[in-house]
Design an enzyme around this catalytic site. Structure first.
Site, PDB file in Angstrom:
ATOM      1  CG  ASN A 127      -1.919  -1.148   1.154  1.00 36.93           C
ATOM      2  OD1 ASN A 127      -2.009  -1.822   0.129  1.00 36.93           O
ATOM      3  ND2 ASN A 127      -2.630  -1.389   2.247  1.00 36.93           N
ATOM      4  CB  THR A 172     -15.561  39.821 -29.394  1.00 38.30           C
ATOM      5  OG1 THR A 172     -16.293  40.726 -30.222  1.00 38.30           O
ATOM      6  CG2 THR A 172     -14.397  40.555 -28.758  1.00 38.30           C
ATOM      7  CG  HIS A 173     -19.609  37.932 -29.988  1.00 34.25           C
ATOM      8  ND1 HIS A 173     -20.420  37.406 -29.016  1.00 34.25           N
ATOM      9  CD2 HIS A 173     -19.224  39.155 -29.542  1.00 34.25           C
ATOM     10  CE1 HIS A 173     -20.548  38.292 -28.029  1.00 34.25           C
ATOM     11  NE2 HIS A 173     -19.820  39.354 -28.321  1.00 34.25           N
ATOM     12  CB  SER A 294      -8.759  13.927 -48.578  1.00 35.93           C
ATOM     13  OG  SER A 294      -9.743  13.132 -49.190  1.00 35.93           O
ATOM     14  CE  LYS A 300     -10.767  18.029 -47.144  1.00 35.52           C
ATOM     15  NZ  LYS A 300     -12.113  18.074 -46.637  1.00 35.52           N
ATOM     16  CG  ASN A 302      -8.167  16.807 -44.379  1.00 30.31           C
ATOM     17  OD1 ASN A 302      -8.762  17.752 -44.907  1.00 30.31           O
ATOM     18  ND2 ASN A 302      -8.277  15.565 -44.800  1.00 30.31           N
ATOM     19  CD  GLU A 307      -9.712  18.221 -38.249  1.00 29.23           C
ATOM     20  OE1 GLU A 307     -10.654  18.758 -38.825  1.00 29.23           O
ATOM     21  OE2 GLU A 307      -9.134  17.220 -38.691  1.00 29.23           O
TER      22      GLU A 307
HETATM   23  N1  ARG Z   1      -1.518  -3.439  -7.452  1.00 27.53           N
HETATM   24  C1  ARG Z   1      -1.977  -2.755  -6.286  1.00 27.53           C
HETATM   25  C2  ARG Z   1      -2.465  -1.376  -6.652  1.00 27.53           C
HETATM   26  O1  ARG Z   1      -2.104  -0.910  -7.671  1.00 27.53           O
HETATM   27  C3  ARG Z   1      -0.890  -2.661  -5.282  1.00 27.53           C
HETATM   28  C4  ARG Z   1      -1.359  -2.515  -3.887  1.00 27.53           C
HETATM   29  C5  ARG Z   1      -2.013  -3.766  -3.444  1.00 27.53           C
HETATM   30  N2  ARG Z   1      -2.352  -3.730  -2.054  1.00 27.53           N
HETATM   31  C6  ARG Z   1      -3.224  -4.592  -1.534  1.00 27.53           C
HETATM   32  N3  ARG Z   1      -3.474  -4.476  -0.268  1.00 27.53           N
HETATM   33  N4  ARG Z   1      -3.841  -5.485  -2.246  1.00 27.53           N
HETATM   34  O2  ARG Z   1      -3.197  -0.725  -5.940  1.00 27.53           O
END
Ligand code: ARG
Length: 477
Positions: A127, A172-173, A294, A300, A302, A307
């Site tokens: 985490n 403008t506009h 084109s 043309k 383009n 775009e």
């Molecule tokens: N692949 C996970 C993600 O991108 C990594 C973290 C996973 N953590 C867990 N507690 N499963 O979030």
């Protein structure tokens, strides 16, 4: 009931037991389905360098804190560097079973160095690891985007200096309003991009706190040194709260919102390029290398690049909305939902980069066609405001009356199918008997532009000064 089957997946249970097709194949293949669904390796392998960099520093800290031995640290470092080479040389087999980049790398490390590899994950979790990797990745991207924005500003400023006095209609506009110079118009975008760079800098500053060491969510009982890791990885400081550390993705939303504004600005310029290069306007010729032919109409050319830049905000706004929707209502702290952050982040960074560099190429190569700009200007009677102002200041006519008289003069020019500049004094005196020769000067486009010399105005002298000042302001360091 619809059955879902992965491409190329053999449905063996179907052969075994027709009456229990769904049930049978569910237990045998649901893991496979889940594996594919759950894994992020397809897209988070992009983070391998950041993951390895952060892991090496983490291991170094564990060693310094005597949580692992010097010998283990050296093995880990050598192993991780080897993995980095394997991945960059395309010599690494990624596995969906190992879910993500973190586990793919760790698993390979254990293959390479055995038990020492199993110690790398001490005092951390995926985490805080993933939050750190993403921040490192995004920090680099922000730096790169900022450099490219600066280069685009430089291109625009160079052109502004070159065309500081080239007359064109200001709209403008989308109706001719008052004359401006092409240089002045381009400098407007330099200011927008300057604010965009400021937003990226702000975002980078707030992003730059290290999550690693927050562990899963609550911190860790190992005697880790977060300041050490933070410094080594170039962060300003460690995050203050471990729960916030793992669950914060504000920085990604901030980045996307900055990218959205960049996209908005670039799409406005892109639209102007489309308009200016259309046959009706024909103010500029776009470089051939950024246009396409084109397949059916040989005449043309383009403006495809323009775009596409006009269209890309759709994708960039969409990415931001998608991430905000993932985050909204998410209880503390990490939820697998957050794995959905990566694709929109990666896609936004890549898309905005492509827009910036393609815009740069188009601006560098565009050729203005000044005669057509002047012609369009003259057709729009752009000095009408100057005339009204002149009547107020010099002939003491109240503004409303001056506005009305000027309107009649415009009508006269329209009837005679001529420009305001080519009306004779006699023509004018039919409507404003007290007018003298000076009034003819007021009607000249060139004079109109030169008179707009208020701070930030379009007088060519101002524009040249503004372009030089902008170079000093935006190109320093
Ligand atoms: N692949 C996970 C993600 O991108 C990594 C973290 C996973 N953590 C867990 N507690 N499963 O979030």
């Amino acid at each position: 009931m619809t059955q879902y089957r992965l491409k190329n997946e053999k449905d063996s249970s179907e052969e075994q037991n027709n009456s229990k097709i769904w049930g049978g194949r569910f237990s045998s293949s649901s893991n496979k389905l889940m594996e594919e669904f759950n894994s992020s390796i397809q897209f988070d392998k992009k983070l391998y360098k950041q993951d390895i960099e952060a892991s090496i520093v983490h291991a170094e800290m564990l060693c310094k804190q005597k949580i692992i031995s010097e010998k283990d640290f050296k093995l880990i470092k050598t192993g991780l560097n080897k993995i980095k080479t394997e991945i960059s040389n395309n010599n690494f087999t990624f596995s969906i079973k190992l879910e993500d980049i973190h586990m793919n790398i760790e698993n390979r490390l254990v293959d390479l160095i055995g038990d020492a590899g199993k110690k790398l994950h001490t005092g951390r979790s995926r985490n805080d690891q993933v939050a750190t990797d993403i921040k490192l990745w995004l920090r680099d991207s922000i730096d790169q985007i900022e450099i490219n924005l600066k280069l685009l500003q430089k291109t625009l400023m160079d052109k502004s200096e070159l065309y500081y006095d080239m007359l064109m209609p200001g709209y403008t506009h989308l109706q001719v309003a008052q004359p401006v110079t092409f240089g002045h118009h381009l400098l407007a975008y330099v200011e927008m991009l300057g604010r965009d760079r400021g937003r990226l800098t702000d975002c980078r500053k707030r992003l730059n706190e290290l999550p690693l060491g927050s562990a899963a969510l609550a911190g860790t009982s190992y005697p880790i040194d977060r300041d050490f890791v933070s410094k080594k990885l170039g962060f300003d400081k460690p995050t203050k709260n471990s729960m916030d550390g793992v669950s914060d993705r504000d920085f990604a939303v901030e980045f996307m919102s900055a990218a959205s504004l960049i996209a908005i600005h670039l799409s406005r310029l892109a639209e102007e390029l489309v308009i200016w290069s259309s046959d009706r306007f024909n103010f500029i010729k776009l470089p051939e290398s950024f246009t396409t032919g084109s397949s059916i109409m040989p005449q043309k050319r383009n403006p495809d690049a323009a775009e596409l830049i006009r269209a890309k905000p759709g994708r960039i706004f969409g990415n931001m909305l998608s991430l905000m929707t993932v985050l909204k209502g998410l209880p503390m702290t990490y939820g697998k939902d957050m794995q959905e952050d990566k694709e929109p982040i990666f896609d936004t960074a890549r898309t905005i980069q492509m827009c910036i560099v393609n815009m740069d190429g188009m601006i560098k190569g565009l050729q203005p066609i000044p005669n057509n700009m002047i012609e369009a200007l003259q057709k729009g009677f752009p000095t009408a405001t100057d005339l009204a102002d002149y009547l107020v200041i010099n002939l003491d006519i109240p503004f409303r009356d001056a506005h009305h008289l000027t309107g009649r003069i415009v009508l006269l020019a329209e009837e005679k199918d001529c420009t305001l500049e080519s009306l004779s004094l006699k023509d004018i005196q039919k409507i404003i008997p007290e007018a003298d020769n000076k009034i003819l000067d007021v009607l000249k486009i060139q004079n109109s532009v030169s008179s707009r010399n208020s701070y930030g105005g379009t007088a060519p002298k101002n524009v040249l000064k503004a372009a030089r000042e902008a170079k000093k302001r935006f190109l320093k360091d």
